[in-house]
Motif scaffolding. Structure first.
Motif, PDB file in Angstrom:
ATOM      1  N   MET B 190     199.800 117.811   4.922  1.00  0.00           N
ATOM      2  CA  MET B 190     200.334 117.141   3.807  1.00  0.00           C
ATOM      3  C   MET B 190     201.197 115.863   4.507  1.00  0.00           C
ATOM      4  O   MET B 190     202.489 116.077   4.202  1.00  0.00           O
ATOM      5  N   ALA B 194     200.678 109.884   0.702  1.00  0.00           N
ATOM      6  CA  ALA B 194     199.688 110.848   0.326  1.00  0.00           C
ATOM      7  C   ALA B 194     198.564 110.250   0.680  1.00  0.00           C
ATOM      8  O   ALA B 194     198.205 109.150   0.715  1.00  0.00           O
ATOM      9  N   SER B 195     197.559 111.145   1.021  1.00  0.00           N
ATOM     10  CA  SER B 195     196.141 110.786   1.470  1.00  0.00           C
ATOM     11  C   SER B 195     195.240 110.151   0.362  1.00  0.00           C
ATOM     12  O   SER B 195     195.679 110.683  -0.624  1.00  0.00           O
ATOM     13  N   HIS B 198     193.754 112.203  -2.613  1.00  0.00           N
ATOM     14  CA  HIS B 198     194.505 112.975  -3.339  1.00  0.00           C
ATOM     15  C   HIS B 198     195.028 111.926  -4.651  1.00  0.00           C
ATOM     16  O   HIS B 198     195.696 112.430  -5.429  1.00  0.00           O
ATOM     17  N   MET B 202     192.302 115.103  -9.693  1.00  0.00           N
ATOM     18  CA  MET B 202     191.805 116.122  -8.880  1.00  0.00           C
ATOM     19  C   MET B 202     190.243 116.350  -8.964  1.00  0.00           C
ATOM     20  O   MET B 202     189.673 116.852 -10.095  1.00  0.00           O
ATOM     21  N   ARG B 204     188.913 118.740  -6.795  1.00  0.00           N
ATOM     22  CA  ARG B 204     188.765 120.054  -6.083  1.00  0.00           C
ATOM     23  C   ARG B 204     189.210 121.087  -6.850  1.00  0.00           C
ATOM     24  O   ARG B 204     190.030 120.876  -7.582  1.00  0.00           O
TER      25      ARG B 204
END
Lengths: 207, 207
Positions: B190, B194-195, B198, B202, B204
DNA sequence: TGCCAATTAGAATGCATGTTTTAGAACGTA
DNA sequence: TACGTTCTAAAACATGCATTCTAATTGGCA
């Protein structure tokens, strides 16, 4: 009963919770609670044995509500959903949330532990919640719940979300949307069962 | 100076820190501090203006030591190393670490804020540390330090490691090796920035 | 209607604790 | 050796607060 009561038990409980939520444990003096309700201090002692009893009941009330919100998700083995469920719960439980999540029970009760009935009730709530928690840990791993696994789960489900939430709870402001993102990303990046890659000696450098 | 002092300033500071570390803020009464040192309470007031001053100086001392351990790493833009540096620091600073990391300043000082000299010194320490922190946030991102970025960095570098450490600090036990692993893995999974994955809605599910 | 237990009302009590005061001891210096 | 300043020593004071006490009020019921 011959005289109608002007104040209810929950009036005092709520006042105590609100005072602690806003100003910390020792803002909730008996006089402050009474003043907030508009009652004389003597009236508190007609319903409760002591200040410790008032705070104990307040704590149990808030904790029971928290357990209701999270335990079902834990029992179904949904750690990330449980962690995220803290957000709507705290949004819907203003004073309760700040009272419960911003104060450590040890700091609240070290000087005057709550009397037996409240102690027993709390233990009951805690053991029930712990059961749900353990079930979640087992469900998320290979069936074992060793010390590290438990510590990781506690962090991911409770401590981290609360730490993320804390600044906004303190300010009394609603948590911004990125809070949800942080929790989701945290669970995605650091599962309860440590990923095998990290079991090897550190082979990656952050520098 | 004509009479040799039996007790030193740091005797009292250390006693206050140890008492708070072991029993929370209100375990450090003036009488308890004096008793622990073996001095009469009056002697404390020869060196310090008030209880608030004693606790203020104690806090500044512990905080300065903490800053010394972490600020250089932050200035070099090493968030994970800074987070990990909390571990050896707390190992080497027993009472100090428990005093600083287990107590929130708001709870310690709300009733009696420290007098001006300590207030000013703390502000100085805090602004210096914040400078190092901001430098780290900027270095780890694309040059910006928006609210979310700052919140993520605070969590990753301070709040999360302290939350992970807390149970072991409370028990007064040395942190087990998996604590280091948790922090390393947390930073790997994390990042402060922020990657991109993300940033999308959402996609996932943890279920 | 008059009684009485439940409740309100608020002052009184006692304790813990931060702070001040007063007395005495120590030690370098003249 | 006597003085003056710094410190020890412990008791005294003040305050805030939990808890208790005593009196007054209320309103259903005999």
């Amino acid at each position: 009963m011959v005289r109608t009561a002007l104040f209810s038990e929950t009036d005092f409980i709520d006042a105590a919770m609100a005072l602690v939520a806003e100003g910390g444990p020792n803002a909730a003096t008996m006089q402050a609670i009474a003043r907030r309700v508009g009652a004389p201090t003597g009236s508190i002692y007609h319903r409760f044995d002591s200040r410790a009893a008032v705070l104990g009941i307040a704590w149990n009330t808030a904790y029971a509500s928290f357990v209701d919100a999270l335990a079902p998700l834990l029992r179904r083995g949904r750690p990330c959903e449980a962690a995220l469920a803290i957000l709507p719960w705290s949004r819907e439980n203003g004073h309760r949330a700040r009272f419960l999540l911003l104060n450590e029970p040890v700091a609240l009760f070290e000087d005057n532990p709550p009397p037996e009935p409240q102690r027993a009730r709390l233990e009951e709530l805690e053991s029930g919640f712990d059961e749900a928690f353990q079930a979640c840990v087992v469900a998320c791993g290979d069936g074992t719940a060793d010390e590290e696994r438990v510590a990781r789960a506690k962090f991911l489900i409770f401590d981290a979300p609360i730490a993320i939430l804390r600044p906004h709870l303190s300010r009394g402001a609603p948590p911004p949307p990125y809070v949800e993102r942080m929790i989701t990303e945290l669970h995605a990046g650091m599962p309860i069962a440590a990923s095998p890659a990290h079991s090897f000696p550190m082979n990656r450098a952050d520098r």
